[in-house]
Design an enzyme around this catalytic site. Structure first.
Site, PDB file in Angstrom:
ATOM      1  N   GLU A   1      33.733  44.301  33.338  1.00  0.00           N
ATOM      2  CA  GLU A   1      33.869  43.131  33.164  1.00  0.00           C
ATOM      3  C   GLU A   1      32.316  42.665  32.668  1.00  0.00           C
ATOM      4  OE1 GLU A   1      36.062  40.970  36.014  1.00  0.00           O
ATOM      5  OE2 GLU A   1      37.842  41.501  35.065  1.00  0.00           O
TER       6      GLU A   1
ATOM      7  N   GLU B   1      43.754  46.016  34.108  1.00  0.00           N
ATOM      8  CA  GLU B   1      43.949  45.496  35.362  1.00  0.00           C
ATOM      9  C   GLU B   1      45.045  44.380  35.489  1.00  0.00           C
ATOM     10  OE1 GLU B   1      40.584  43.749  37.481  1.00  0.00           O
ATOM     11  OE2 GLU B   1      39.148  45.422  36.815  1.00  0.00           O
TER      12      GLU B   1
HETATM   13  C1  GLA Z   1      38.216  41.530  38.186  1.00  0.00           C
HETATM   14  C2  GLA Z   1      37.319  42.857  38.699  1.00  0.00           C
HETATM   15  C3  GLA Z   1      37.805  43.808  39.653  1.00  0.00           C
HETATM   16  C4  GLA Z   1      38.362  42.824  40.768  1.00  0.00           C
HETATM   17  C5  GLA Z   1      39.490  41.881  40.230  1.00  0.00           C
HETATM   18  C6  GLA Z   1      40.218  41.270  41.307  1.00  0.00           C
HETATM   19  O1  GLA Z   1      39.152  41.682  37.421  1.00  0.00           O
HETATM   20  O2  GLA Z   1      37.338  43.609  37.540  1.00  0.00           O
HETATM   21  O3  GLA Z   1      36.962  44.570  39.877  1.00  0.00           O
HETATM   22  O4  GLA Z   1      37.252  42.074  41.286  1.00  0.00           O
HETATM   23  O5  GLA Z   1      38.810  41.064  39.346  1.00  0.00           O
HETATM   24  O6  GLA Z   1      39.284  39.993  41.936  1.00  0.00           O
END
Ligand code: GLA
Ligand code: ZN
Length: 698
Positions: free
Chosen positions: A159, A322
């Site tokens: 991210e 995710e």
């Molecule tokens: C984001 C991050 C993960 C985790 C999730 C949930 O998407 O990429 O590492 O922290 O949020 O909080």
């Protein structure tokens, strides 16, 4: 728009199946747990795990001292268990030794303060020391695992720009880089920049590029050209850093795909600039089921993002990198997913073109901030949980979807959602803060097609319009170079365009078009002059009154909220007028026949009801392909993936009640349960069916 009849290759040739798995952090757990993890992964039908995302301090506990033994073991265990690793570069979180020794790795805030060590995603994009250390660890990872049978692809960092809503770095190195970027953009001519940024305003003129600082709370905030260019530059920096990371990976493992996980229509990064950078698009989706109003709207919002991320690569399947198997712990209210919702929301992604369902997280962290974030394996440690059961059930469904892998979504409709336009709309002073709502407006227009079960792409101004039949242009405030001409050609050649209020106002530098809006030549295409815009208050009443015998064949009235453009028809036919106030009777909806096409102008912001009716009529008039012929019940949608030979139809019920869906004359095969389905399909609350039929060509 995609017209090829063959299928795309799978995400990786090593695994021509739907991918199922998620973020796996064995580095947080003792080795005894690992064998149990493998057993549980099999039980859940998981085949792809993202490993090592935040593991830098386990991989390099001291500078230059590497410990790969544990990762060797994990990679081997995955391979032994027919599973794969989406192996991460660990740059997203830094070990303490790194920041202690090279404080320049830490970002500087807009106030000029160097941040302390800690948290994640908060590094400086420029720091030479950071880049060097990232190269060192990435080189070793690529050399060590490049030919490992478990290596599926690279998960580059995590991210990018994610923490602190993408707050950029304001250090001297980043600022110097910004000035160089500006020199390049403005041909090293400060007067070109002065004109583009309209710096005669408030004595803002620059004599040299050296005088320019990034915009911020302690300095310049009034020059919109500066604000916009800083935003563009932030994307440029992140992409440059991605290239820095991937140059190592590509050199050592040229055949292994790279991705980095994007976020929900993330404001700070223009993902269209990223489209050609990543080999595969992946994104992290966390809709708020049962929490933020109704599930149907939430599903439409998720669908908007899925359509966007698929459109980035013109229909190529993307990865849901995710999602949460149960609870998103940072929501205002952490409500559990109701029975059925896990399967439904996961298959929503597949229906829109994902070839994966990945989670954050595999095993629930024992401590720290994500210890209550949903996971496949809960603290109890075994598989006899409701959530594990939901995941395993989905795993069984995904195993039946080999045929869907590599198929795509075909769209005759495009909704335009453009990052620089969005940045400019939020930077401007005007209309009223809550009235702007650019993203929400684009989503509303998109939702009308989603509920009808009509395929739709979400594109930006860089994408060609030729292959679409209907182009929806909500709040096209900024016209980037060539855009007006593109719309003109599209309509002249027979396309239908729908544009709204607050369009064609500024150019790419946020300088207003002179000579009447919509500018750039669109005034003649739409046959209107948009003279001024009234932003109305919550208790003000305004109505759209459809004109008798209008071309839509619709009658009656609709509520208008927030924004009303006062337009003049200059050749366009008036299809609706305002019902109230001093502009009652003036045009609120027009259509202009231009060349072989039609250009609609929706001058006011209506509710979803009017958009649904408007696009419903246009869909019928244009004969747009619907997934199912019959009208879908409220809260149920149908989406389709195809390879030109077989159509895979996903019928999804986002309500908490049983729904009956009319399948028309077609007899479908039930992809998951086998057998045939025809006539009326009964879907339970939050139910989903995956059906197939020989492809129906348009
Ligand atoms: C984001 C991050 C993960 C985790 C999730 C949930 O998407 O990429 O590492 O922290 O949020 O909080
Ligand atoms: Zn910096």
């Amino acid at each position: 728009m995609h017209t090829q009849s063959d299928r795309y290759p799978p995400i990786s040739p090593k695994c021509p199946h739907m991918l199922h798995g998620g973020d796996y952090n064995p580095d947080q757990w003792p080795t005894e747990v690992w064998a149990e993890d493998m057993r549980l992964m099999k039980a859940a039908g998981c085949n792809a795990m993202s490993v090592g995302i935040f593991a830098w301090s386990r991989l390099e506990p001291q500078e230059g001292q590497y410990e790969f033994g544990w990762l060797d073991r994990i990679m081997d265990m995955l391979a032994e268990n027919d599973a794969f690793a989406i192996l991460a570069t660990p740059s997203a979180a830094r070990p303490a030794w790194l920041d202690a020794r090279y404080p320049e790795c830490c970002k500087v805030t807009a106030e000029g303060q160097r941040r302390d060590h800690g948290m994640r995603h908060n590094f400086c994009w420029s720091s030479p020391a950071f880049r060097e250390k990232v190269t060192a660890i990435n080189t070793r990872l690529a050399e060590r695992y490049g030919t490992h049978p478990a290596l599926l692809m690279w998960h580059v960092s995590n991210e990018y720009g994610g923490e602190g809503s993408g707050a950029p770095c304001y250090c001297e190195l980043c600022q110097a880089w910004f000035r160089d970027w500006l020199r390049d953009r403005y041909d090293n001519d400060i007067e070109t920049l002065n004109h583009a940024w309209w710096t005669a305003f408030w004595s803002s003129r620059y004599e040299s590029f050296d005088q320019i600082d990034a915009p911020g709370p302690l300095g310049e905030r009034a020059i919109h050209g500066l604000t916009l260019d800083w935003k563009r530059f932030n994307t440029h920096q992140a992409i440059d850093f991605y290239r820095h990371e991937t140059s190592t990976l590509k050199r050592i493992t040229p055949d292994v795909s790279c991705t980095t996980n994007f976020m929900w229509a993330f404001e700070p990064q223009d993902y269209w600039q990223w489209a050609n950078e990543v080999d595969i698009v992946s994104w992290d989706g966390y809709p708020g089921w049962h929490c933020r109003g109704d599930d149907v709207r939430e599903a439409a919002g998720a669908a908007f993002n899925h359509d966007l991320f698929r459109s980035l690569k013109a229909g190529r399947p993307f990865m849901l990198m995710e999602s949460v198997p149960s609870v998103t712990s940072w929501f205002p209210v952490c409500k559990l997913k109701r029975p059925g919702m896990h399967k439904l929301s996961s298959l929503l992604a597949i229906a829109h073109g994902s070839d994966t369902v990945q989670y954050f997280q595999w095993r629930k962290s024992r401590g720290a901030t994500e210890k209550f974030f949903g996971a496949v394996v809960d603290h109890v440690g075994h598989e006899d949980t409701r959530v594990f059961g939901d995941v395993a059930e989905l795993g069984r469904v995904l195993k039946k979807l080999d045929g869907v892998v590599g198929t795509t979504v075909r769209s005759e409709v495009a909704v335009l959602f453009d990052w620089p336009t969005r940045w400019a709309v939020s930077a401007m002073s005007g209309l009223g803060h809550r009235h702007r709502n650019y993203l929400g407006t684009c989503m509303q227009h998109h939702a009308a097609f989603w509920t009808m079960g009509i395929g739709v792409d979400v594109i930006d101004q860089t994408v060609a319009l030729d292959e679409y039949r209907l182009a929806v242009l909500p709040m096209l405030y900024m016209l980037r170079p060539g855009m007006a001409e593109k719309i003109e050609r599209f309509v002249a050649d027979g396309g239908t365009a729908v544009m709204t209020y607050w369009s064609g106002i500024v150019d790419e530098h946020d300088l207003c078009h002179l000579g009447g809006w919509p500018g750039g030549g669109l005034r003649k295409v739409f046959g209107v002059w948009d003279e001024e815009t009234d932003a109305i208050c919550e208790d003000d009443v305004q109505r759209l009154v459809l004109s008798e015998g209008n071309e839509l064949g619709l009658a009656g009235e609709y509520e208008i909220h927030q924004l009303c453009a006062l337009i003049h028809a200059e050749g366009a036919t008036v299809a609706g007028t305002y019902g109230e106030d001093f502009y009652a009777g003036r045009p609120a909806l027009t259509v202009n026949h231009y060349g072989d096409g039609k250009a609609w102008y929706v001058a006011a912001r209506t509710g979803q009801d009017f958009l649904d009716d408007l696009y419903g009529r246009l869909a019928s008039d244009l004969g747009l392909r619907r997934t199912l012929d019959a009208t879908l019940p409220q809260g149920v949608t149908a989406r389709m993936r195809t390879n030109g030979e077989t159509d895979y139809v996903f019928v999804m019920n986002f309500t908490d009640a049983v729904a009956g869906v009319d399948l028309g004359e077609t007899t479908f095969a039930d992809v998951v349960n086998g057998g045939e389905v025809a006539g009326r399909l009964a879907l339970p609350a939050y139910g989903v069916a995956i059906l197939s039929r020989p492809a129906v060509e348009a």
